[in-house]
Scaffold this motif. Structure first.
Motif, PDB file in Angstrom:
ATOM      1  N   GLU A 192       0.873  -1.150  -0.038  1.00  0.00           N
ATOM      2  CA  GLU A 192      -0.069   0.082  -0.009  1.00  0.00           C
ATOM      3  C   GLU A 192       1.013   1.148  -0.009  1.00  0.00           C
ATOM      4  N   LEU A 193       1.857   1.448   0.690  1.00  0.00           N
ATOM      5  CA  LEU A 193       2.844   2.152   0.786  1.00  0.00           C
ATOM      6  C   LEU A 193       3.372   2.648  -0.560  1.00  0.00           C
ATOM      7  N   ILE A 194       3.936   1.419  -1.126  1.00  0.00           N
ATOM      8  CA  ILE A 194       4.593   1.556  -2.411  1.00  0.00           C
ATOM      9  C   ILE A 194       3.508   2.297  -3.447  1.00  0.00           C
ATOM     10  N   LEU A 195       2.419   1.743  -3.516  1.00  0.00           N
ATOM     11  CA  LEU A 195       1.522   2.180  -4.561  1.00  0.00           C
ATOM     12  C   LEU A 195       0.895   3.539  -4.442  1.00  0.00           C
ATOM     13  N   ASN A 196       0.766   3.688  -2.961  1.00  0.00           N
ATOM     14  CA  ASN A 196       0.102   5.047  -2.709  1.00  0.00           C
ATOM     15  C   ASN A 196       0.912   6.422  -2.340  1.00  0.00           C
ATOM     16  N   GLU A 197       2.037   6.021  -1.610  1.00  0.00           N
ATOM     17  CA  GLU A 197       2.928   7.138  -1.261  1.00  0.00           C
ATOM     18  C   GLU A 197       4.394   7.130  -1.700  1.00  0.00           C
ATOM     19  N   TYR A 198       4.970   5.981  -1.993  1.00  0.00           N
ATOM     20  CA  TYR A 198       6.459   5.969  -2.473  1.00  0.00           C
ATOM     21  C   TYR A 198       6.315   5.988  -3.899  1.00  0.00           C
ATOM     22  N   LYS A 199       6.163   7.082  -4.646  1.00  0.00           N
ATOM     23  CA  LYS A 199       6.055   7.173  -6.102  1.00  0.00           C
ATOM     24  C   LYS A 199       7.132   6.877  -6.925  1.00  0.00           C
ATOM     25  N   ASN A 200       8.438   6.949  -6.049  1.00  0.00           N
ATOM     26  CA  ASN A 200       9.692   6.720  -6.752  1.00  0.00           C
ATOM     27  C   ASN A 200      10.084   5.293  -6.586  1.00  0.00           C
ATOM     28  N   LEU A 201       9.392   4.393  -6.150  1.00  0.00           N
ATOM     29  CA  LEU A 201       9.888   2.894  -6.171  1.00  0.00           C
ATOM     30  C   LEU A 201       8.678   2.190  -6.948  1.00  0.00           C
ATOM     31  N   LYS A 202       9.471   1.249  -7.689  1.00  0.00           N
ATOM     32  CA  LYS A 202       8.665   0.481  -8.751  1.00  0.00           C
ATOM     33  C   LYS A 202       8.791  -1.013  -8.326  1.00  0.00           C
ATOM     34  N   ILE A 203       7.789  -1.590  -7.717  1.00  0.00           N
ATOM     35  CA  ILE A 203       7.897  -3.144  -7.409  1.00  0.00           C
ATOM     36  C   ILE A 203       7.777  -3.991  -8.442  1.00  0.00           C
ATOM     37  N   HIS A 204       8.785  -4.976  -8.571  1.00  0.00           N
ATOM     38  CA  HIS A 204       8.548  -5.899  -9.600  1.00  0.00           C
ATOM     39  C   HIS A 204       8.181  -7.516  -9.175  1.00  0.00           C
ATOM     40  N   GLY A 205       8.541  -7.551  -7.649  1.00  0.00           N
ATOM     41  CA  GLY A 205       8.450  -9.075  -7.297  1.00  0.00           C
ATOM     42  C   GLY A 205       8.950  -9.027  -5.810  1.00  0.00           C
ATOM     43  N   LEU A 206       9.106 -10.555  -5.276  1.00  0.00           N
ATOM     44  CA  LEU A 206       9.172 -10.828  -4.040  1.00  0.00           C
ATOM     45  C   LEU A 206      10.574 -11.690  -4.209  1.00  0.00           C
ATOM     46  N   HIS A 207      11.272 -11.543  -2.906  1.00  0.00           N
ATOM     47  CA  HIS A 207      12.510 -12.211  -2.803  1.00  0.00           C
ATOM     48  C   HIS A 207      12.569 -12.801  -1.490  1.00  0.00           C
ATOM     49  N   ALA A 208      13.044 -13.990  -1.332  1.00  0.00           N
ATOM     50  CA  ALA A 208      13.206 -14.874   0.037  1.00  0.00           C
ATOM     51  C   ALA A 208      14.469 -15.799  -0.109  1.00  0.00           C
ATOM     52  N   HIS A 209      14.850 -16.119   1.062  1.00  0.00           N
ATOM     53  CA  HIS A 209      16.105 -16.922   1.167  1.00  0.00           C
ATOM     54  C   HIS A 209      15.966 -17.619   2.437  1.00  0.00           C
ATOM     55  N   ILE A 210      16.044 -18.895   2.467  1.00  0.00           N
ATOM     56  CA  ILE A 210      15.818 -19.898   3.455  1.00  0.00           C
ATOM     57  C   ILE A 210      17.037 -19.976   4.538  1.00  0.00           C
ATOM     58  N   GLY A 211      17.998 -20.190   4.141  1.00  0.00           N
ATOM     59  CA  GLY A 211      19.198 -20.276   4.980  1.00  0.00           C
ATOM     60  C   GLY A 211      20.232 -21.072   3.995  1.00  0.00           C
ATOM     61  N   SER A 212      21.119 -21.680   4.459  1.00  0.00           N
ATOM     62  CA  SER A 212      22.463 -21.863   3.827  1.00  0.00           C
ATOM     63  C   SER A 212      22.778 -23.195   4.406  1.00  0.00           C
ATOM     64  N   GLN A 213      23.598 -23.950   3.401  1.00  0.00           N
ATOM     65  CA  GLN A 213      24.122 -25.164   3.613  1.00  0.00           C
ATOM     66  C   GLN A 213      22.767 -25.991   3.847  1.00  0.00           C
ATOM     67  N   ILE A 214      21.917 -26.114   3.025  1.00  0.00           N
ATOM     68  CA  ILE A 214      20.707 -26.850   3.231  1.00  0.00           C
ATOM     69  C   ILE A 214      20.719 -28.021   2.278  1.00  0.00           C
ATOM     70  N   PHE A 215      20.431 -29.273   3.106  1.00  0.00           N
ATOM     71  CA  PHE A 215      20.297 -30.559   2.262  1.00  0.00           C
ATOM     72  C   PHE A 215      18.996 -31.095   1.881  1.00  0.00           C
ATOM     73  N   GLU A 216      17.940 -30.135   2.331  1.00  0.00           N
ATOM     74  CA  GLU A 216      16.657 -30.846   2.047  1.00  0.00           C
ATOM     75  C   GLU A 216      16.408 -30.491   0.541  1.00  0.00           C
ATOM     76  N   THR A 217      15.746 -31.287  -0.199  1.00  0.00           N
ATOM     77  CA  THR A 217      15.347 -30.943  -1.586  1.00  0.00           C
ATOM     78  C   THR A 217      14.330 -30.152  -1.771  1.00  0.00           C
ATOM     79  N   SER A 218      13.410 -30.123  -0.615  1.00  0.00           N
ATOM     80  CA  SER A 218      12.298 -28.996  -0.601  1.00  0.00           C
ATOM     81  C   SER A 218      12.571 -27.652  -0.559  1.00  0.00           C
ATOM     82  N   ILE A 219      13.789 -27.297  -0.388  1.00  0.00           N
ATOM     83  CA  ILE A 219      14.311 -26.026  -0.340  1.00  0.00           C
ATOM     84  C   ILE A 219      13.501 -24.978  -1.236  1.00  0.00           C
ATOM     85  N   TYR A 220      13.557 -25.184  -2.618  1.00  0.00           N
ATOM     86  CA  TYR A 220      12.852 -24.320  -3.438  1.00  0.00           C
ATOM     87  C   TYR A 220      11.258 -24.582  -3.747  1.00  0.00           C
ATOM     88  N   PRO A 221      10.910 -25.834  -3.687  1.00  0.00           N
ATOM     89  CA  PRO A 221       9.317 -25.965  -3.928  1.00  0.00           C
ATOM     90  C   PRO A 221       8.640 -25.410  -2.641  1.00  0.00           C
TER      91      PRO A 221
END
Ligand code: LLP
Length: 444
Positions: free
Chosen positions: A195-224
């Motif tokens: 809401e802030l980006i769309l209504n107030e922060y007019k100099n920001l253009k949002i393209h998507g979402l970013h996440a990172h779960i952790g490091s040195q992971i052995f589970e194959t479900s990490i990305y699914p």
């Protein structure tokens, strides 16, 4: 199952040459130690390029995929050149990393700036150098970045870093995607940020979402697991705000093999599962195919790197352990001390009939009892002057190195096709004091 490079303990070109010495990239490691001194970081170019190809092939079935290298694992100009040449973009987390990739000639639109407390100066630099995406971590940063962008009359392309609420089994210091994490917006805060980006922060253009779960992971479900959450969020934001997001960044995290006990997953298996899940969830939530970014660090550079040390004193504690001390330790590899990380090693100058015959503790040279590189390892008898090769030190070793005890940082060489090139010079004693100033009043 196709094996991938991160599942190997040693660089792909490791072997024993006709003199009986270990070699990597066609270079005799005893000769490297003699020529460049020890401790010495050695990086195998072929292994780096092989893992890049693994990633590209493993995800090739998805039409819109971009690989980025998390440069925090090892941010060095020559490495940047190789990754750039392999078609990778760069995840950066500081002015220093941004500057390194910029000076290496990278197209800055392929660079992402990430981090939970980016400063005014760092954000300003990112805007001036034309960094492609900024992954905004929190409300404070949204306001700050908009203000900087406004003052420069620019629109900034951003992602929102979110905490997907996924726990993974790794050391707690390197988990990041769980709910009570210092990184990113909680899922319940996304709407307010949008809401802030769309209504107030007019100099920001949002393209998507970013996440990172952790490091040195052995589970194959990490990305699914992440894909399910991110795609669902994109569909929800579209419904609620009419917001068309078309990028998701899944972070890094795939593990590597530090010892024979580690069994990291194949990048190909992870790629298959992730691509399958992408197709499935895009259909399930009825969105257009988003462009997907991955940003592995460790799995790109760890296996390619080894550290060579010279053996010094050995000490058998009566009724205790046998300590074999080397000329490096916690300042060039802080990981055993910080994360109880385990490493494997091998003697480089092999002798006739060498077989592991004793269990020793490889101790570092720093003034701390905790400076133990390998708590327990079976090796042939080591003597003063022998060269020890510790495997899998390409990631988070040099990048986390310090000058503790005022010891100079080691050099790094890149090996390939029997050629070795210095890519970081060994620090000198003058380097160590080059930033120090004695105020005039103390010299009188
Ligand atoms: N993306 C983000 C947002 C990250 O925070 C990280 C790592 C990566 C990508 C790369 O993750 P990788 O593929 O390397 O697992 N010093 C620790 C590791 C810290 C990782 C921090 N973030 C260690 O030595 O184990």
């Amino acid at each position: 199952m196709t094996t991938s490079t991160n599942q190997f303990l040693k660089p792909l070109t490791t072997g024993v040459n006709s003199t009986g010495n270990l070699e990597i990239g066609g270079c005799d490691l005893v000769e490297l130690a003699e020529k460049y001194g020890t401790p010495l970081y050695v990086l195998d170019e072929e292994t780096i390029r092989a893992v890049c190809r693994d990633y590209k092939k493993a995800f090739a079935k998805y039409p819109k995929i971009h690989m980025m290298y998390a440069s925090k694992a090892l941010c060095v100009s020559a490495v940047t050149k190789i990754l750039d040449n392999e078609g990778f973009g760069f995840d950066t987390v500081s002015a220093g990393e941004i500057y390194t990739v910029y000076k290496a000639g990278v197209d800055m639109s392929h660079v992402l700036f990430n981090g939970n407390n980016k400063s005014f100066d760092e954000l300003s630099l990112a805007l001036e150098l034309g960094v492609g995406r900024i992954s905004v971590d929190n409300f404070f940063e949204l306001a700050l970045l908009n203000e900087i962008a406004q003052s420069k009359n620019k629109t900034v392309d951003i992602l929102l870093r979110i905490t997907p609420g996924i726990e993974c089994h790794t050391h707690e210091y390197i988990q990041t995607g769980h709910l009570d994490s210092k990184f990113g917006f909680d899922l319940t805060q996304i709407d307010e940020a949008v809401e802030l980006i769309l209504n107030e922060y007019k100099n920001l253009k949002i393209h998507g979402l970013h996440a990172h779960i952790g490091s040195q992971i052995f589970e194959t479900s990490i990305y699914p697991d992440e894909i399910e959450i991110l795609v669902k969020e994109i569909a929800r934001l579209d419904k609620k705000f009419g917001l068309k997001l078309d990028e998701i960044n899944l972070g890094g995290g795939i593990g590597v093999k530090y010892t024979d006990f580690d069994n990291p997953p194949s990048i190909y298996d992870i790629g298959n599962l992730a691509v399958e899940k992408l197709f499935e969830s895009v259909e399930k939530y009825g969105i257009d195919f988003p462009t997907v970014f991955l940003e592995p660090g460790r799995s790109i550079i760890s296996t390619a790197g080894v550290t060579l040390y010279t053996v010094g004193s050995s000490k058998q504690v009566p009724h205790g352990k046998k300590y074999v001390a080397v000329d490096g330790g916690m300042a060039d590899n802080p990981r055993p001390g910080m994360y109880q990380a385990m490493y494997s090693a091998e003697i480089v100058n092999k002798k006739e009939g060498d077989v592991p015959c004793e269990t020793v503790t490889i101790a570092g040279r720093y003034c701390e009892s905790g400076d133990i590189l390998i708590p327990e390892i079976d090796l042939p008898q080591l003597c003063e002057g022998d060269i020890l090769c510790v495997y899998n030190t390409g990631a988070y070793n040099y990048s986390m190195a310090s000058n503790y005890n005022k010891v100079t940082k080691p050099a790094m060489v890149l090996v390939n096709n029997s050629q070795s090139d210095i890519i970081i010079n060994r620090e000198t004693l003058d380097d160590l004091i080059s930033k120090e100033v004695i105020p005039n009043r103390l010299t009188k």
